[in-house]
Design a protein around this motif. Structure first.
Motif, PDB file in Angstrom:
ATOM      1  N   ARG A 185      83.054  97.178  27.878  1.00  8.76           N
ATOM      2  CA  ARG A 185      84.065  97.405  28.900  1.00  8.76           C
ATOM      3  C   ARG A 185      83.839  96.579  30.170  1.00  8.76           C
ATOM      4  O   ARG A 185      84.761  95.990  30.696  1.00  8.76           O
ATOM      5  N   TYR A 186      82.630  96.593  30.716  1.00 13.15           N
ATOM      6  CA  TYR A 186      82.349  95.830  31.938  1.00 13.15           C
ATOM      7  C   TYR A 186      81.293  94.784  31.636  1.00 13.15           C
ATOM      8  O   TYR A 186      80.670  94.809  30.584  1.00 13.15           O
ATOM      9  N   LEU A 187      81.081  93.892  32.589  1.00 18.98           N
ATOM     10  CA  LEU A 187      80.003  92.913  32.473  1.00 18.98           C
ATOM     11  C   LEU A 187      80.061  92.219  31.129  1.00 18.98           C
ATOM     12  O   LEU A 187      79.091  92.245  30.372  1.00 18.98           O
ATOM     13  N   VAL A 188      81.164  91.611  30.834  1.00 16.84           N
ATOM     14  CA  VAL A 188      81.239  91.006  29.506  1.00 16.84           C
ATOM     15  C   VAL A 188      81.956  89.661  29.579  1.00 16.84           C
ATOM     16  O   VAL A 188      82.902  89.480  30.341  1.00 16.84           O
TER      17      VAL A 188
ATOM     18  N   THR B 857      77.873  99.973  28.840  1.00 17.84           N
ATOM     19  CA  THR B 857      78.067 100.141  30.280  1.00 17.84           C
ATOM     20  C   THR B 857      78.705 101.508  30.526  1.00 17.84           C
ATOM     21  O   THR B 857      79.057 102.225  29.587  1.00 17.84           O
ATOM     22  N   ASP B 860      81.756 102.314  28.537  1.00 18.44           N
ATOM     23  CA  ASP B 860      81.727 102.371  27.073  1.00 18.44           C
ATOM     24  C   ASP B 860      81.333 103.741  26.534  1.00 18.44           C
ATOM     25  O   ASP B 860      81.595 104.046  25.382  1.00 18.44           O
TER      26      ASP B 860
END
Ligand code: FAD
Ligand code: FES
Ligand code: FES
Lengths: 284, 928
Positions: A185-188, B857, B860
């Motif tokens: 979801r984040y940091l990707v 994260t 998720d």
């Protein structure tokens, strides 16, 4: 440690910066690409830090352009009220890393770093952006599609600085969208992304600009489809006009994030969905 | 207001800024990471370095009110600005309350990520007075928590405006079972807690390790002369030749790993030399310049390669490259399958998984007189001490290990990492020497969860009753033994699942290969085999026409049943209760799936279930704990706790147990943790054993001390057994209130020991187990944890992306000493199980940072509902068993089941990366 010469310069005006620039100088902006490349090491060489130059920090509206200064961050873009053709860029900005990276990283740094998976290039392509490049002796504007040449390769001459990104203004009704596919979801970092800017005139597509990133060394515009879409009525579905062959020029690779086949086929699905979403925006 | 002196092209600058409200000045190199300046120059170690690359968010600070990664910023960027680090949060009312709310909600486990989350939390509260959940997620998305109880962090922020954040103390005698905020919780939220890299003296020397870039190679060290001349800052180069005995390993009889390779390397990332010098100078040495030449060999990569007839032999005494085998055979497997009406069999595959604790390996050592003191982030101080004595060839009493706070372990800090380097370097230089791994180094050199290939076959009768189960697991154990034998032993015991199966044949083999050693990781191989048996249980349910929960219910091990090893479970087998608790939720999930899928085609939902059991403590091996509690001359009560708290909460849980055993308030107990000079051996923090084993020892220690106190006061031992007689303090005396009279202890007449204690209570517990015989029959564990989890997922049927929507988890903990901490363990385990299922795969050479090695994260991990079942074990303290590993074990299986339910695809390989699922979906479409 005599063998390592270091110097660091952080000027507060553009002229001093440009005077300092020589081919061996490394430019430092938000640092979000610079520092991760140097984990566990010290920094050798000459560094020009451009973050204290006021004129590079601004987003200004001119007669023909929106001018985004070189040190404008992703967060600055999110916060600024901008016309609807910037919606894709704003969406991209919200999905960069986490808020920390959005607060630090710059759009200009993203294109200078020229990673095939970078999110700004496909968006700037759909904005037909020009890259303003300056040295102590000249300033020139280079179309984004000529600026990025390949995987981590730009046409930026040594001793030149990107000073701004120029986005030509659009007069018609526009809608713009961005779709990022990642494994969390984040940091990707994107597996693939699609960007669109579509102009409507009298209920028909006046221009469609579509691009796909992370599926070739440099993000690509999907020009055949763009041409076919021109003149399509807003009343009809657009995504049906997308053909698998439209992506023939893409050359995705296998890496740990995804394999090539998936990238290409996912890109096609994403392209259809993004075009559909863009059309829906004209109704909202 | 940029000051003009930075205008000069300079190598030294003066920079002024406000740091946590104080005007501060820095003089030095203009170009140092801000994170390093704050930690090293200003000695504020609240912000953490998890990656130096923007990937973990542990270094997050506010710069002029905006959250940024201080590892991606140079000190010069701070000129004229205002910086807030975690240490500055106490200055404002809102952020003070935020810290309190984090404490109250049990947001911190190991706490290493907390400074990042608190700063990000402060940032969200700055932007929104009452933030929504989505706003919280977006603002916190840049910080990773590997302990993984993200939900508790979110709850803490949502509750930060609550006027009553103080927790009340439990009544005396009621500490066990109380949701007590961690006793060490607040220090983890103020930045005061000292982790492995946080207390290194400024004048320490540092180490930098040269590592192999090849999987397998012979090498020759070159002439160090020119190198040392070029980099005069290097004071010494340490190599294998400097190690008195250059071998270590966690098993007393398998010491197969060199501290530094001698003349050939067996995996990429293996150490070959170490540079000693001042920190800053060492950083400037380009490691490529180190004089070494390699002759690269064809590496043995993967299980098949290791098995091949022509494979290179990694260790001479293991000619077949087999490190260890395990087996559990019960009755007659052929007969079992003959009696089966339905039989399913399948191959499964899992990759290496990295622990990714946010704190990389770190520690320092110093010489104190004749002895060496090691301050290190570890899960096992006593084993470190013994291992170091082995490597240094010295008496173990010459070594003192003082564990720092541990920023996550999960099994990865059971093996030695920095320890032998810092210890030997301190000996050689006589100085304090520190070593802190950077992230790529941590990833390349540390152990991993074993990659596996598993074949399994299960059979049941017409009614769904299991008749036979067979499983064969092959593990890639990497270059050195580490915990490979433990995995090989543990898996066959558990591989039939938490079910009664009459006929069993489970086998395992661990193969040496040229990979990083595979070792201990939450579950020791059981999560991998659970994927296999749970997938087959789903399939059997389908064949037998049973609901997936019900087939598990009818087969669940119950009290009185014999396990695969023939051990009769006399008590505390709570799986049926777990399934009873989940059943209503399961039905809701199934109904919701039907309704959703009726109207959606592009996105499909599915529900899945996974069950597990897990033996607490070592397999068929003695693994005792000793705990001491003392009363000092001053009347202070100290709990000498040798069990390291790696975030799971043993410091708190043991204090709660001690408080009730003594009959005193939790807040009256002081704690000393892990110091090998001060505490007795409480074994390793692994195998979910600390609450069960050290907890029991602690309960016994408390009882013993209480009795001694009563005896010292001339009261009877029978009175000690009466909980109404409280231990209290009056007029600065410790004593007992008995029938309304206070009996104070005159400590002056008693002889204090070396710690200053006049009375000591000691408790010892070694859970009763028996060795497994040649067929793997016996009683390998004294207690088993049980759990069932259900998951609901959403699958994008075109793009093959999976999103986990919710999870409900029922865990038989025996007794939840602290339900809040049990929930934290369950949530954290689930977060790691989700990673195992959907995104985590360590590929040597490709995933050597947290940019490419993805862990879940905050966005998720779904909402998790925890249900705690208490089927007490008569052996554990107040009936408690272990919960550390069970949280993770069934999660991947439940998610895979849910994907199958949604998409009709039985996946045989994890992680289910989008492209892997995509190809399966395409095959299915093509086929039908
Ligand atoms: C955790 C994390 C997550 C990330 N997530 C994403 C993501 O989701 N999507 C994405 O696209 N990127 C992502 N990135 C990459 C990065 O944040 C972006 O590329 C960022 O926009 C780069 O800008 P910067 O100002 O930080 O560049 P810098 O690191 O300062 O510079 C990058 C490069 O460009 C050069 N440069 C910078 N500015 C100029 C200039 N004006 N003129 C000439 N040369 C210049 C520098 O010399 C350097 O080589 C992520 C990075 C991290 C650390
Ligand atoms: S240390 Fe800065 S983000 Fe990890
Ligand atoms: S508490 Fe977050 S990483 Fe341990």
């Amino acid at each position: 440690m005599g063998s390592i010469s270091k110097s660091y310069f952080r000027p507060d005006n553009l002229n001093s910066a440009l005077e300092f620039l020589t081919p061996e100088v490394k430019v430092l902006s938000g640092g979000t690409d610079f520092f991760p490349e140097r984990v566990g090491t010290d920094f050798a060489g000459k560094i020009l830090d451009i973050c204290s130059i006021p004129e590079l920090k601004e987003i200004v509206e001119t007669e023909k352009y929106w001018k985004i200064g070189a040190t404008v961050t992703w967060s600055d873009i999110i916060q600024k009220i901008l016309p609807s053709y910037f919606d894709g860029l704003k969406l991209a900005a919200r999905e960069i890393g986490g808020v920390q990276i959005q607060n630090q990283g710059t759009i200009a740094g993203n294109i200078c770093n020229a990673s095939p998976a970078a999110d700004a290039p496909p968006v700037l392509m759909t904005l037909d952006a020009m890259i303003e490049v300056s040295s102590s002796s000249e300033t020139k504007n280079i179309p984004i599609s000529d600026f990025i040449l390949g995987n981590r390769k730009t046409c930026l001459d040594p001793a030149h600085l990107v000073t701004a990104i120029l986005v030509p203004k659009l007069k018609n009704r526009t809608a713009s969208h961005f779709f990022k596919l990642g494994a969390r979801r984040y940091l990707v970092i994107s597996i693939a992304m699609v960007s669109t800017v579509i102009e409507i005139d009298q209920g028909k597509i006046a221009s469609a600009r579509l691009s796909i990133g992370a599926c070739s060394p440099v993000a690509k515009r999907i020009s055949d489809l763009e041409k076919r879409l021109q003149g399509s009525s807003i009343e009809n579905s657009w995504e049906e006009q997308v053909l698998p062959d439209d992506l023939a020029e893409l050359s995705p690779i296998d890496d740990i994030r995804a394999d090539a086949v998936y990238r290409k086929e996912a890109a096609l699905i994403m392209l259809k969905r993004t075009i559909k979403e863009t059309r829906m925006k004209f109704f909202s | 207001m940029t000051e003009t002196h930075i205008q000069k092209i300079s190598t030294e600058v003066t920079i002024n800024f406000t740091l946590n409200g104080t005007r501060s000045q820095y003089r030095g190199s203009p170009f140092k990471r801000l994170s390093a300046v704050i930690r090293d120059d200003f000695r504020l170690t609240g912000l953490k370095i998890g990656c130096d690359a923007g990937d973990c968010g542990a270094c997050t600070i506010l710069l002029d009110g905006k959250q940024i990664c201080s590892c991606l910023t140079s000190i010069s960027s701070a000129d004229g600005k205002t910086i807030t680090t975690v240490e500055g949060l106490r200055l404002e009312q809102t952020t003070r309350k935020l810290q309190q709310s984090f404490a109250k909600h049990g947001a911190a486990q190991c706490g290493i990520c907390m400074p990042g989350f608190l700063i990000a939390g402060a940032s969200v509260l700055k932007k929104h007075e009452k933030p929504t959940k989505q706003q919280i997620l977006d603002e916190l998305g840049g910080v990773l928590c590997r302990c993984g109880a993200y939900q508790k962090i979110i709850e803490a922020i949502l509750d930060a405006n609550n006027p009553s954040l103080e927790t009340k103390e439990p009544e005396i005698g009621k500490a066990v079972g109380f949701r007590y905020p961690k006793t060490d919780g607040m220090t983890k939220l103020t930045g005061e807690e000292k982790f492995g890299a946080d207390s290194i003296p400024a004048d320490a020397l540092w180490l930098r390790i040269i590592r192999s870039p090849h999987d397998s190679a012979h090498f020759e060290l070159g002439d160090f002369g020119p190198f040392l001349k070029k980099y005069p800052g290097i004071q010494k180069i340490m190599t294998a030749a400097d190690m008195p005995f250059n071998r270590f390993g966690v098993y007393p009889h398998i010491k197969d790993q060199p501290v530094m390779a001698e003349n050939f390397v067996q995996f990429k990332g293996e150490a070959i030399a170490a540079l000693i010098g001042e920190k800053e100078t060492l950083l400037q040495v380009p490691l490529e310049d180190f004089p070494v030449s390699f002759q690269v060999n064809v590496p043995v990569l993967g299980i098949e390669a290791a098995k091949s007839e022509t494979a290179t032999v990694l260790h001479r005494d293991h000619a077949d490259n087999v490190l260890a085998r395990g087996k559990v055979h019960k009755k007659n497997i052929e007969k079992g399958f003959q009696e089966s009406a339905f039989i399913c069999e399948e191959f499964f595959q899992t990759g290496f998984v990295e622990h990714s604790y946010i704190e990389p390996e770190a520690g320092w050592a110093k010489i104190v007189g004749e002895r060496i003191e090691i301050m290190v982030s570890t899960q096992t101080p006593v084993m470190d001490k013994m291992e170091l004595a082995g490597v240094l060839l010295c008496d173990s009493e010459k070594i003192r290990v003082i564990p720092t706070a541990c920023g996550g372990g999960f099994g990865g800090k059971l093996d030695m990492s920095v320890q032998p380097f810092i210890a030997r370097a301190a000996q050689l230089t006589g100085r304090a020497v520190a070593l802190v791994y950077d992230r790529p180094e941590s990833l390349a050199s540390s152990t991993k969860r074993h990659a596996s290939k598993i074949w399994a076959k299960f059979g049941c009768d017409h009614n769904g009753k299991l008749k036979a189960s067979q499983l064969f697991a092959e593990f890639d154990t990497g270059a050195y033994a580490s915990w490979g034998p433990t995995v090989a032993d543990r898996v066959p015991v558990h591989a039939s699942g938490p079910y009664y199966v009459p006929h069993v044949k489970n086998d395992s083999v661990a193969y040496y290969t040229n990979r990083h050693p595979a070792g201990a990781f939450r579950g020791f191989g059981v999560p991998q085999s659970t994927i296999a048996h749970e997938s087959l249980m789903d399939w059997l349910a389908e064949k037998a026409g049973l609901d997936r929960l019900e087939i598990r219910y009818i087969n669940a091990l119950r009290e009185g049943d014999a396990t695969a090893t023939g051990q009769v479970l006399e008590n505390s087998a709570g799986l049926p209760q777990c399934l009873d608790a989940l059943r209503p939720r399961w039905k809701e999930f199934l109904d919701e799936v039907v309704c959703f899928n009726r109207v959606n085609t592009q996105i499909k939902r599915g529900a899945g279930i996974g069950c597990m059991w897990y033996g607490v403590g070592n397999t068929s091996m003695s693994n005792p704990s000793t705990i001491r509690i003392g009363i000092s001359e001053a009347g202070t009560i100290t709990l000498y706790n040798g069990a390291v708290d790696i975030g799971q909460g043993s410091n708190t849980v043991l204090t709660q147990i001690a408080a009730d055993a003594l009959g005193i308030a939790v807040s009256q107990i002081h704690l000393v943790m892990g110091d090998t000079d001060l505490t007795a051996d409480a074994g390793k923090t692994s195998a979910s054993r600390q609450t069960f084993i050290s907890g029991k020892a602690c309960e016994l220690a408390g009882k013993s001390l209480r009795e001694k106190l009563f005896a010292a006061l001339g009261l009877s031992v029978t009175d000690a057994g009466n909980p109404l007689h409280r231990i209290e303090r009056e007029n600065n005396l410790i004593g007992v209130r008995c029938n309304n009279r206070f009996y104070g202890l005159d400590t002056s007449v008693l002889e204090p020991d070396s710690n200053g204690d006049v009375l000591i209570g000691e408790g010892y517990f070694d859970p009763p187990t028996s060795p497994l015989n040649s067929e793997g029959q016996g009683n390998p564990y004294a207690a088993y944890g049980f759990a069932a989890q259900i998951a609901m997922v959403e699958v994008d049927m075109e793009l093959a992306c999976v999103k986990v929507l919710k999870i409900a988890a029922a865990h038989d903990a025996g007794k939840a000493i602290n339900p809040m901490l049990v929930e934290g363990q369950i949530m954290g385990g689930i977060s790691q199980g989700l990673g195992l299922a959907l995104m985590e795969e360590y590929v040597s050479g490709q995933t050597e940072n947290l940019h490419n090695y993805l862990i879940p994260t905050i966005g998720d991990v779904p909402e998790i509902e925890c249900m705690i079942i208490e089927s007490a074990s008569p052996l554990g303290p107040s009936g408690a068993k272990g919960v550390g590993e069970p949280g993770l074990i069934p999660t991947a299986a439940a998610i895979l089941g849910a994907i199958n339910h949604a998409a009709g695809i039985r996946l045989k390989q994890v992680p289910v990366l989008p492209h892997r699922l995509y190809h399966e979906l395409r095959k299915k479409k093509g086929g039908s």
